[in-house]
Design an enzyme around this catalytic site. Structure first.
Site, PDB file in Angstrom:
ATOM      1  N   ASP A 179      32.832   4.759 -21.463  1.00 36.38           N
ATOM      2  CA  ASP A 179      31.900   4.506 -22.545  1.00 36.38           C
ATOM      3  C   ASP A 179      31.545   5.914 -23.004  1.00 36.38           C
ATOM      4  O   ASP A 179      30.826   6.629 -22.311  1.00 36.38           O
ATOM      5  CB  ASP A 179      30.640   3.795 -22.045  1.00 36.38           C
ATOM      6  CG  ASP A 179      29.673   3.527 -23.183  1.00 36.38           C
ATOM      7  OD1 ASP A 179      29.561   4.410 -24.066  1.00 36.38           O
ATOM      8  OD2 ASP A 179      29.049   2.468 -23.218  1.00 36.38           O
ATOM      9  N   HIS A 180      32.099   6.324 -24.137  1.00 36.19           N
ATOM     10  CA  HIS A 180      32.016   7.758 -24.444  1.00 36.19           C
ATOM     11  C   HIS A 180      30.573   8.229 -24.647  1.00 36.19           C
ATOM     12  O   HIS A 180      30.292   9.413 -24.554  1.00 36.19           O
ATOM     13  CB  HIS A 180      32.932   8.141 -25.611  1.00 36.19           C
ATOM     14  CG  HIS A 180      32.390   7.809 -26.969  1.00 36.19           C
ATOM     15  ND1 HIS A 180      32.444   6.548 -27.494  1.00 36.19           N
ATOM     16  CD2 HIS A 180      31.799   8.568 -27.904  1.00 36.19           C
ATOM     17  CE1 HIS A 180      31.892   6.551 -28.686  1.00 36.19           C
ATOM     18  NE2 HIS A 180      31.488   7.773 -28.977  1.00 36.19           N
ATOM     19  N   HIS A 241      27.488   0.913 -25.676  1.00 33.45           N
ATOM     20  CA  HIS A 241      26.709   2.139 -25.862  1.00 33.45           C
ATOM     21  C   HIS A 241      25.197   1.914 -25.772  1.00 33.45           C
ATOM     22  O   HIS A 241      24.498   2.607 -25.033  1.00 33.45           O
ATOM     23  CB  HIS A 241      27.028   2.782 -27.216  1.00 33.45           C
ATOM     24  CG  HIS A 241      28.491   2.987 -27.464  1.00 33.45           C
ATOM     25  ND1 HIS A 241      29.368   3.344 -26.476  1.00 33.45           N
ATOM     26  CD2 HIS A 241      29.234   2.901 -28.591  1.00 33.45           C
ATOM     27  CE1 HIS A 241      30.588   3.464 -26.990  1.00 33.45           C
ATOM     28  NE2 HIS A 241      30.528   3.194 -28.263  1.00 33.45           N
TER      29      HIS A 241
HETATM   30  C1  BG6 Z   1      32.811   3.668 -31.085  1.00 34.13           C
HETATM   31  C2  BG6 Z   1      32.774   2.500 -32.013  1.00 34.13           C
HETATM   32  O1  BG6 Z   1      32.795   3.232 -29.745  1.00 34.13           O
HETATM   33  O2  BG6 Z   1      31.693   4.509 -31.314  1.00 34.13           O
HETATM   34  C3  BG6 Z   1      32.719   2.965 -33.447  1.00 34.13           C
HETATM   35  O3  BG6 Z   1      33.921   1.694 -31.819  1.00 34.13           O
HETATM   36  C4  BG6 Z   1      31.597   3.939 -33.651  1.00 34.13           C
HETATM   37  O4  BG6 Z   1      32.556   1.851 -34.332  1.00 34.13           O
HETATM   38  C5  BG6 Z   1      31.649   5.040 -32.610  1.00 34.13           C
HETATM   39  O5  BG6 Z   1      31.703   4.489 -34.957  1.00 34.13           O
HETATM   40  C6  BG6 Z   1      30.431   5.926 -32.697  1.00 34.13           C
HETATM   41  O6  BG6 Z   1      30.605   7.030 -31.856  1.00 34.13           O
HETATM   42  P1  BG6 Z   1      29.900   8.417 -32.166  1.00 34.13           P
HETATM   43  O7  BG6 Z   1      30.270   9.261 -30.987  1.00 34.13           O
HETATM   44  O8  BG6 Z   1      30.456   8.890 -33.470  1.00 34.13           O
HETATM   45  O9  BG6 Z   1      28.445   8.129 -32.246  1.00 34.13           O
END
Ligand code: BG6
Length: 493
Positions: A179-180, A241
């Site tokens: 989960d980045h 997230h």
């Molecule tokens: C991803 C989603 O996991 O996270 C995207 O699939 C979203 O829809 C993105 O835009 C948002 O990541 P960040 O790091 O740009 O906030």
């Protein structure tokens, strides 16, 4: 104190889905930065696998393009890029065609000191075939790691199937579910803030906190991304997230920073979430879909207009707001308002801890009533932490109270570049550190909470509420929080 670069053991990272978007935009640039910083060198290999017929030189060219396109110019160094791409090799292989399985033998090194990791940057339907391939070909090792990304299912059932297909080959301690958001610097800072300071923990509870807001707002749209229409904001952002952020805010202090100690505490939060079912769904949740509008000064189309013809009329939500409740001693009665959406007024992710009002004011004759304290943790952009306090306006003229933020801006405090989430996560896999990855039970518990909401929406006769692109979502989202006598935190104050 400057960043400490601790080199990792040499590795073989096998990336399935090597020619895809994720590899190009995120994985290669992240690995490049770690290489540039000296965290690994040419003794480590990155082996790309996908169906496309390429050779090593083609894949090295692809890696070079990824760096030149997605790494800031200031960090592009010709000699380093040459060395970096020399780590790359490639194997064309269609894992779904067992009769034609190609061999990784000449690429994968058998030395047990070389960490072996498989990154599955592919659709989950391929996880099973890839794991079977790795197993049957003898590439599995007890200390090998497998990395997977969302979407890990559409619901609890499909998520269990996906996890089952992985666990036929890999044990749970070999699985790294990304989960980045957990790799973002400020998210890790939340742990430092809560558990590295004595100030907050004694007041981190229902007696002192009125409510919590978690907002992940994006300016980008979604209609051109095929996958999004199947998923929608609830599955794409909330199930992972936002719920992970909620866990980090709400969890009890773990006994250590051991991966399972932390994940056990997050799991307890997920298990304490009050289910939102039946009639409660319409009271506690809002879903929206953007129509055309203006974002950042430019006009943008509606979600419907972005969709291909066969998807027109879609009821997929591009905005979600939820009032969540954690039913335990620490949090009883403290709402957690979550909201996320595409094409909102601005790009901002933040957590707001709104403290309770002071119990008694001695400032009856002062100008300006004391406002409750507020802690704003900004995840992006402009990472930082602001603690809003009441102070006396300086100078004569009586007691005038003013709310002022104690402002910890990371950009102003630290000169280093803020690393991207994937830099941390990719190397945590090499280090064998699962702390910032989701365990299977966490993932499934999150689905259990989200599924009834999803089902209620799917069975409802109404459509998501329209909101104009470039705003903060449907008016019902404002009503969701204002009904409780509270307001969304928007802007800098
Ligand atoms: C991803 C989603 O996991 O996270 C995207 O699939 C979203 O829809 C993105 O835009 C948002 O990541 P960040 O790091 O740009 O906030």
């Amino acid at each position: 104190m400057s960043a400490r670069i601790i080199p990792v053991q040499p590795f073989d990272y096998v990336v399935f889905g090597a020619t895809g978007d994720l590899t190009k935009r995120k994985l290669i640039p992240a690995l490049y930065h770690r290489f540039l910083d000296g965290q690994f060198d040419e003794r480590s290999h990155i082996i790309g696998v996908s169906r496309t017929k390429l050779n090593d030189a083609d894949f090295q060219k692809f890696a070079r393009e990824a760096v030149t396109e997605f790494v800031q110019k200031d960090y592009q160094d010709k000699k380093t890029i040459d060395k970096f791409v020399s780590c790359f090799s490639y194997l064309a292989n269609d894992v779904t065609d067992k009769s034609g399985w190609a061999d990784l033998d000449s690429k994968l090194r058998s030395d047990p000191e070389i960490v072996r990791a498989f990154y599955l940057a592919v659709a989950p339907s391929l996880f099973g075939p890839i794991c079977a391939y790795l197993d049957e070909k003898g590439y599995w090792r007890r200390d090998a790691r497998v990395v997977v990304e969302k979407p890990l299912g559409n619901d609890l059932e499909s998520s269990m199937e996906i996890n089952d297909s992985i666990s036929e080959v890999f044990a749970e301690d070999q699985v790294y579910r990304i989960d980045h958001y957990l790799g973002k610097e400020t998210v890790q800072n939340l742990l430092a803030l809560r558990f590295g300071n004595v100030l907050f923990e004694p007041i981190w509870d229902a007696a002192h906190i009125d409510h919590v807001q978690i907002t992940v707002a994006e300016e980008v749209g979604a209609g051109t991304r095929g996958y999004y229409d199947e998923s929608g904001a609830l599955r794409d952002m909330v199930q992972n997230h936002l719920m992970q952020l909620l866990c980090l805010v709400a969890m009890e202090p773990p006994a250590s920073d051991d991966a399972n100690a932390l994940r056990d505490e997050k799991l307890k939060v997920l298990r304490s979430l009050k289910p939102i079912t039946g009639d409660a769904v319409s009271r506690m949740t809002v879903r929206g879909q953007y129509r055309g509008g203006a974002v950042n000064g430019g006009s943008v189309a509606s979600y419907q207009d972005e969709l291909p013809d066969d998807k027109k009329g879609s009821k997929t939500e591009t905005f979600v707001a939820i009032k969540a409740e954690v039913e335990n001693w620490r949090w009883a009665g403290v709402p957690f308002y979550l909201r996320t959406g595409k094409r909102l007024a601005t790009r901002v992710s933040e957590i707001v801890i709104q403290f309770r009002a002071i119990p008694h004011s001695i400032f009856d004759h002062a100008e300006g009533a004391p406002k409750p304290n507020k802690l704003v943790i900004r995840l992006q952009p402009d990472e930082g932490v602001k603690l809003f306090l009441m102070i006396k306006d300086p100078g004569p003229g009586g007691m005038r109270l003013r709310e002022v933020p104690l402002n910890l801006s990371f950009a102003e405090t630290f000169s280093e570049r803020t690393p991207e989430a994937y830099e941390r996560l990719l190397l945590d896999v090499v280090r064998g550190n699962q702390t910032l990855f989701m365990r299977r039970d966490e993932l499934e518990e999150a689905w259990k909470w989200v599924d009834p909401i999803r089902n209620a929406w799917d069975n409802a006769s109404d459509a998501p509420q329209a909101y104009t692109a470039g705003t903060w979502g449907p008016t019902a989202s404002v009503a969701l929080i204002e009904r409780d006598g509270r307001t969304w935190h928007e802007g800098d104050d």
